[in-house]
Design a protein around this motif. Structure first.
Motif, PDB file in Angstrom:
ATOM      1  N   SER A  74    -130.079 -12.885  19.742  1.00 41.96           N
ATOM      2  CA  SER A  74    -130.591 -12.858  18.462  1.00 41.96           C
ATOM      3  C   SER A  74    -131.541 -13.870  17.961  1.00 41.96           C
ATOM      4  CB  SER A  74    -129.212 -12.944  17.373  1.00 41.96           C
ATOM      5  OG  SER A  74    -128.761 -14.325  17.435  1.00 41.96           O
ATOM      6  N   GLY A  75    -132.297 -13.479  17.159  1.00 38.20           N
ATOM      7  CA  GLY A  75    -133.503 -14.172  16.517  1.00 38.20           C
ATOM      8  C   GLY A  75    -134.240 -13.372  15.435  1.00 38.20           C
ATOM      9  N   THR A  76    -135.420 -13.960  15.120  1.00 42.41           N
ATOM     10  CA  THR A  76    -136.079 -13.278  14.002  1.00 42.41           C
ATOM     11  C   THR A  76    -137.792 -13.537  14.295  1.00 42.41           C
ATOM     12  OG1 THR A  76    -134.436 -14.262  12.539  1.00 42.41           O
ATOM     13  CG2 THR A  76    -136.825 -13.457  11.277  1.00 42.41           C
ATOM     14  N   VAL A  77    -138.361 -12.570  14.050  1.00 40.64           N
ATOM     15  CA  VAL A  77    -139.788 -12.304  14.177  1.00 40.64           C
ATOM     16  C   VAL A  77    -140.483 -11.975  12.973  1.00 40.64           C
ATOM     17  CG1 VAL A  77    -141.883 -11.415  15.581  1.00 40.64           C
ATOM     18  CG2 VAL A  77    -139.496 -11.643  16.597  1.00 40.64           C
ATOM     19  N   THR A  78    -141.449 -12.987  12.452  1.00 38.86           N
ATOM     20  CA  THR A  78    -142.325 -12.588  11.126  1.00 38.86           C
ATOM     21  C   THR A  78    -143.850 -12.849  11.571  1.00 38.86           C
ATOM     22  OG1 THR A  78    -142.249 -15.013  10.886  1.00 38.86           O
ATOM     23  CG2 THR A  78    -140.464 -13.440   9.720  1.00 38.86           C
ATOM     24  N   GLY A  79    -144.571 -12.096  10.981  1.00 39.29           N
ATOM     25  CA  GLY A  79    -146.016 -12.065  10.896  1.00 39.29           C
ATOM     26  C   GLY A  79    -146.586 -11.590  12.048  1.00 39.29           C
ATOM     27  N   GLY A  80    -145.728 -10.691  12.961  1.00 38.00           N
ATOM     28  CA  GLY A  80    -146.480 -10.017  13.818  1.00 38.00           C
ATOM     29  C   GLY A  80    -145.278  -9.415  14.752  1.00 38.00           C
ATOM     30  N   SER A  81    -145.488  -9.375  16.053  1.00 41.06           N
ATOM     31  CA  SER A  81    -144.276  -8.944  16.783  1.00 41.06           C
ATOM     32  C   SER A  81    -144.126  -9.627  18.072  1.00 41.06           C
ATOM     33  CB  SER A  81    -144.384  -7.591  17.197  1.00 41.06           C
ATOM     34  OG  SER A  81    -145.520  -7.347  18.079  1.00 41.06           O
ATOM     35  N   ALA A  82    -142.999  -9.729  18.683  1.00 40.30           N
ATOM     36  CA  ALA A  82    -142.714 -10.424  19.984  1.00 40.30           C
ATOM     37  C   ALA A  82    -141.821  -9.612  20.849  1.00 40.30           C
ATOM     38  CB  ALA A  82    -142.302 -11.658  19.564  1.00 40.30           C
ATOM     39  N   THR A  83    -141.804 -10.103  21.966  1.00 42.82           N
ATOM     40  CA  THR A  83    -140.647  -9.511  23.038  1.00 42.82           C
ATOM     41  C   THR A  83    -140.104 -10.628  23.879  1.00 42.82           C
ATOM     42  OG1 THR A  83    -140.582  -7.863  24.643  1.00 42.82           O
ATOM     43  CG2 THR A  83    -142.770  -9.083  24.693  1.00 42.82           C
ATOM     44  N   TYR A  84    -139.329 -10.086  24.567  1.00 45.02           N
ATOM     45  CA  TYR A  84    -138.776 -11.027  25.454  1.00 45.02           C
ATOM     46  C   TYR A  84    -138.207 -10.320  26.887  1.00 45.02           C
ATOM     47  CZ  TYR A  84    -134.155  -9.535  23.659  1.00 45.02           C
ATOM     48  OH  TYR A  84    -133.133  -8.742  23.255  1.00 45.02           O
ATOM     49  N   SER A  85    -137.930 -10.883  28.040  1.00 46.42           N
ATOM     50  CA  SER A  85    -137.638 -10.554  29.209  1.00 46.42           C
ATOM     51  C   SER A  85    -136.744 -11.393  29.970  1.00 46.42           C
ATOM     52  CB  SER A  85    -138.600  -9.851  29.991  1.00 46.42           C
ATOM     53  OG  SER A  85    -139.405 -10.709  30.464  1.00 46.42           O
ATOM     54  N   GLY A  86    -135.950 -10.936  31.119  1.00 46.51           N
ATOM     55  CA  GLY A  86    -135.284 -11.982  31.678  1.00 46.51           C
ATOM     56  C   GLY A  86    -134.548 -11.307  32.875  1.00 46.51           C
ATOM     57  N   ASN A  87    -133.494 -11.939  33.416  1.00 44.11           N
ATOM     58  CA  ASN A  87    -132.715 -11.490  34.476  1.00 44.11           C
ATOM     59  C   ASN A  87    -131.377 -12.060  34.602  1.00 44.11           C
ATOM     60  OD1 ASN A  87    -132.496 -14.009  35.974  1.00 44.11           O
ATOM     61  ND2 ASN A  87    -134.665 -13.387  36.788  1.00 44.11           N
ATOM     62  N   VAL A  88    -130.270 -11.386  35.101  1.00 41.23           N
ATOM     63  CA  VAL A  88    -129.041 -11.813  34.912  1.00 41.23           C
ATOM     64  C   VAL A  88    -128.666 -11.790  36.662  1.00 41.23           C
ATOM     65  CG1 VAL A  88    -128.001 -11.350  32.925  1.00 41.23           C
ATOM     66  CG2 VAL A  88    -127.911  -9.706  34.863  1.00 41.23           C
ATOM     67  N   ALA A  89    -127.732 -12.891  37.023  1.00 35.51           N
ATOM     68  CA  ALA A  89    -127.418 -12.924  38.528  1.00 35.51           C
ATOM     69  C   ALA A  89    -126.109 -13.134  38.564  1.00 35.51           C
ATOM     70  CB  ALA A  89    -128.200 -13.977  39.093  1.00 35.51           C
ATOM     71  N   PHE A  90    -125.415 -12.462  39.723  1.00 35.66           N
ATOM     72  CA  PHE A  90    -124.135 -12.833  40.136  1.00 35.66           C
ATOM     73  C   PHE A  90    -123.717 -13.141  41.387  1.00 35.66           C
ATOM     74  CE2 PHE A  90    -120.216 -10.894  42.040  1.00 35.66           C
ATOM     75  CZ  PHE A  90    -119.306 -11.721  41.382  1.00 35.66           C
ATOM     76  N   ARG A  91    -122.894 -14.129  41.588  1.00 33.01           N
ATOM     77  CA  ARG A  91    -122.622 -14.599  42.973  1.00 33.01           C
ATOM     78  C   ARG A  91    -121.045 -14.625  43.155  1.00 33.01           C
ATOM     79  NH1 ARG A  91    -124.305 -20.175  44.063  1.00 33.01           N
ATOM     80  NH2 ARG A  91    -122.525 -20.591  43.312  1.00 33.01           N
ATOM     81  N   ALA A  92    -120.382 -13.999  44.216  1.00 34.59           N
ATOM     82  CA  ALA A  92    -119.065 -14.116  44.208  1.00 34.59           C
ATOM     83  C   ALA A  92    -118.434 -15.349  44.288  1.00 34.59           C
ATOM     84  CB  ALA A  92    -118.627 -13.094  45.477  1.00 34.59           C
ATOM     85  N   ALA A  93    -117.181 -15.625  44.036  1.00 34.57           N
ATOM     86  CA  ALA A  93    -116.522 -16.915  44.164  1.00 34.57           C
ATOM     87  C   ALA A  93    -116.255 -16.950  45.559  1.00 34.57           C
ATOM     88  CB  ALA A  93    -115.181 -16.937  43.403  1.00 34.57           C
ATOM     89  N   PRO A  94    -116.449 -18.302  46.161  1.00 31.01           N
ATOM     90  CA  PRO A  94    -115.782 -18.436  47.425  1.00 31.01           C
ATOM     91  C   PRO A  94    -114.440 -18.065  47.775  1.00 31.01           C
ATOM     92  CG  PRO A  94    -116.196 -20.514  46.507  1.00 31.01           C
ATOM     93  CD  PRO A  94    -116.313 -19.609  45.479  1.00 31.01           C
ATOM     94  N   ALA A  95    -114.229 -17.423  48.926  1.00 30.70           N
ATOM     95  CA  ALA A  95    -112.669 -16.987  49.301  1.00 30.70           C
ATOM     96  C   ALA A  95    -111.802 -18.212  49.183  1.00 30.70           C
ATOM     97  CB  ALA A  95    -112.647 -16.184  50.507  1.00 30.70           C
ATOM     98  N   VAL A  96    -110.550 -18.089  48.660  1.00 33.97           N
ATOM     99  CA  VAL A  96    -109.563 -19.171  48.774  1.00 33.97           C
ATOM    100  C   VAL A  96    -108.533 -18.356  49.276  1.00 33.97           C
ATOM    101  CG1 VAL A  96    -108.074 -20.488  47.436  1.00 33.97           C
ATOM    102  CG2 VAL A  96    -110.602 -20.232  46.532  1.00 33.97           C
ATOM    103  N   PRO A  97    -107.797 -19.066  50.504  1.00 30.35           N
ATOM    104  CA  PRO A  97    -106.702 -18.471  51.122  1.00 30.35           C
ATOM    105  C   PRO A  97    -105.566 -18.178  50.192  1.00 30.35           C
ATOM    106  CG  PRO A  97    -107.365 -20.325  52.269  1.00 30.35           C
ATOM    107  CD  PRO A  97    -108.219 -20.272  51.176  1.00 30.35           C
ATOM    108  N   GLU A  98    -104.653 -17.235  50.513  1.00 31.07           N
ATOM    109  CA  GLU A  98    -103.630 -16.727  49.469  1.00 31.07           C
ATOM    110  C   GLU A  98    -102.579 -17.803  49.779  1.00 31.07           C
ATOM    111  OE1 GLU A  98    -102.639 -12.872  49.796  1.00 31.07           O
ATOM    112  OE2 GLU A  98    -104.657 -12.123  49.515  1.00 31.07           O
ATOM    113  N   PRO A  99    -101.458 -17.676  48.841  1.00 29.15           N
ATOM    114  CA  PRO A  99    -100.417 -18.800  49.112  1.00 29.15           C
ATOM    115  C   PRO A  99     -99.691 -18.590  50.579  1.00 29.15           C
ATOM    116  CG  PRO A  99    -100.537 -18.038  46.694  1.00 29.15           C
ATOM    117  CD  PRO A  99    -101.544 -17.277  47.461  1.00 29.15           C
TER     118      PRO A  99
END
Length: 178
Positions: free
Chosen positions: A124-149
């Motif tokens: 969220s944000g505000t743009v005045t006096g012209g226009s603007a844009t943004y871009s980016g990325n998201v990443a996911f990494r699996a949690a390391p395996a933990v042995p079951e009880p």
């Protein structure tokens, strides 16, 4: 009088109950065990709140970053003013870092545990006096395996059996010649 009051209440209710903006889906692609997805906004002006969602295949850690770009429309005065108010990933605030006049970078400072799908990124944000844009990325990494009880219990039981067997082994006696 009652009719006017009821009409005013109905109008106020209708004005407040504006439809919520639908979230934009980010598609994650897998590469060497991690998942990544890109997003970008169209040119913005005025106040905005954008919501992005993505799905992860299992529990793990998510990160996000974005960069803004403010630009002037030719002949517009004053210079564009881009204020990035808040960026959250699964309810956790991202750090906002100014990288120039009216340009920002938002990024996670540490890994954020994934929640039940979908994962949510809100900008969220505000743009005045012209226009603007943004871009980016998201990443996911699996949690390391933990042995079951059960696995832990079997391993501890195995150590106990080995220890018991070592303790119960008959001692070797040597005969001495006289």
């Amino acid at each position: 009088m009652k009719k006017i009051f009821a009409t005013a209440i109905a109008a106020a209710t209708f004005a407040v109950s504006a439809p919520a903006m639908a979230a934009t889906d980010i598609t994650l692609t897998e590469s060497n065990g991690s998942f990544n997805g890109a997003f970008a906004s169209p040119a913005k002006s005025g106040s905005f709140t954008d919501s992005y969602t993505f799905t992860v295949p299992t529990s793990g850690f998510v990160t996000a970053n974005l960069i803004t770009l403010a630009f002037n429309i030719p002949g517009m005065d004053p210079v564009v003013n881009f204020v990035l108010d808040k960026v959250t990933l699964n309810g956790t605030d991202l750090s906002l870092i100014a990288v120039g006049d009216y340009n920002y970078r938002a990024e996670t400072q540490s890994l954020i545990m994934s929640q039940a799908n979908p994962q949510t990124l809100v900008v969220s944000g505000t743009v005045t006096g012209g226009s603007a844009t943004y871009s980016g990325n998201v990443a996911f990494r699996a949690a390391p395996a933990v042995p079951e009880p059960g696995t832990w219990a079997l391993m501890i039981l195995g150590f106990g059996v080995v220890g018991y067997a070592m303790r119960r082994r008959p001692s070797v006696r040597f005969a001495q010649a006289i």
